[in-house]
Design an enzyme around this catalytic site. Structure first.
Site, mmCIF file in Angstrom:
data_model
loop_
_atom_site.group_PDB
_atom_site.id
_atom_site.type_symbol
_atom_site.label_atom_id
_atom_site.label_comp_id
_atom_site.label_asym_id
_atom_site.label_seq_id
_atom_site.Cartn_x
_atom_site.Cartn_y
_atom_site.Cartn_z
ATOM 1 N N VAL A 250 -2.293 6.108 41.942
ATOM 2 C CA VAL A 250 -0.904 6.835 41.600
ATOM 3 C C VAL A 250 -0.263 7.176 42.775
ATOM 4 O O VAL A 250 -0.907 8.409 43.391
ATOM 5 C CB VAL A 250 -1.295 7.716 40.502
ATOM 6 N N PRO A 251 0.522 6.611 43.395
ATOM 7 C CA PRO A 251 0.983 6.667 44.819
ATOM 8 C C PRO A 251 1.777 8.012 45.113
ATOM 9 O O PRO A 251 3.130 7.971 45.599
ATOM 10 C CB PRO A 251 1.539 5.497 45.040
ATOM 11 N N CYS A 252 1.145 9.225 44.898
ATOM 12 C CA CYS A 252 2.031 10.522 45.240
ATOM 13 C C CYS A 252 2.171 10.577 46.821
ATOM 14 O O CYS A 252 3.190 11.269 47.225
ATOM 15 C CB CYS A 252 1.109 11.650 44.732
ATOM 16 N N HIS A 253 1.324 9.690 47.410
ATOM 17 C CA HIS A 253 1.488 9.588 49.158
ATOM 18 C C HIS A 253 3.156 8.986 49.293
ATOM 19 O O HIS A 253 3.748 9.165 50.723
ATOM 20 C CB HIS A 253 0.541 8.963 49.877
#
Length: 166
Positions: free
Chosen positions: A132-135
């Protein structure tokens, strides 16, 4: 029942957690909110969702965009889940700002505006880093802000995806 496994990434050791519905956690050791929502009673063992997540991570860390998804079972508030769903829609190799996510949510809810700070808080509590690409979320001026795994890791993940300099 939750099951756990460990994964050694190029950016440090990772703890993975899953239940019968999907991946519930992916945390870098030492990160903020480490093992949040991990059941006290869990078992370390090989489990299909964990094996699939490791396969996804192997592709990702080799510089490839994985062409399959890992089933997720995210635990959080309804607002957090709504934000995390938007994170999952950010394409590989691109970024958005907290404000852009807030604008999407405001529009969905029929509001004039929504707090980017509230979005940032939800993003910071993402239980499944990397997948889950919060970056891929940046500050309003394109700055590297707020990554529970540390800004150095955030930068490395963006470089891995060949995101143009911000």
């Amino acid at each position: 029942m939750q099951y756990i496994s460990r994964y050694q990434s190029p950016l440090g050791k990772i703890l993975l957690a899953a239940d019968d519905m999907g991946l519930t956690g992916l945390w870098f050791y030492g990160q903020k909110y480490f093992a949040l929502h991990l059941d006290e009673s869990h078992e370390e063992k090989s489990y299909s969702v964990l094996d699939l997540a490791k396969r996804w991570l192997n592709l990702y860390f080799s510089g490839q965009e994985p062409d399959f998804s890992v089933p997720l079972h995210l635990k959080g508030t309804e607002f957090q889940k709504e934000v995390w769903k938007i994170l999952c829609d950010i394409p590989y190799g691109t970024t958005v700002t907290y404000g852009e996510i807030a604008a999407v949510l405001a529009q969905k809810r029929g509001l004039e505006r929504m707090s980017a700070q509230a979005v940032g808080n939800a993003v910071s509590h993402n239980p499944v880093s990397v997948i889950v690409p919060c970056h891929r979320v940046l500050g309003s001026n394109g700055s590297l802000t707020g990554y529970a795994g540390g800004l150095e890791r955030k930068l490395k993940l963006l470089e891995l995806e060949k995101v143009p300099r911000y």
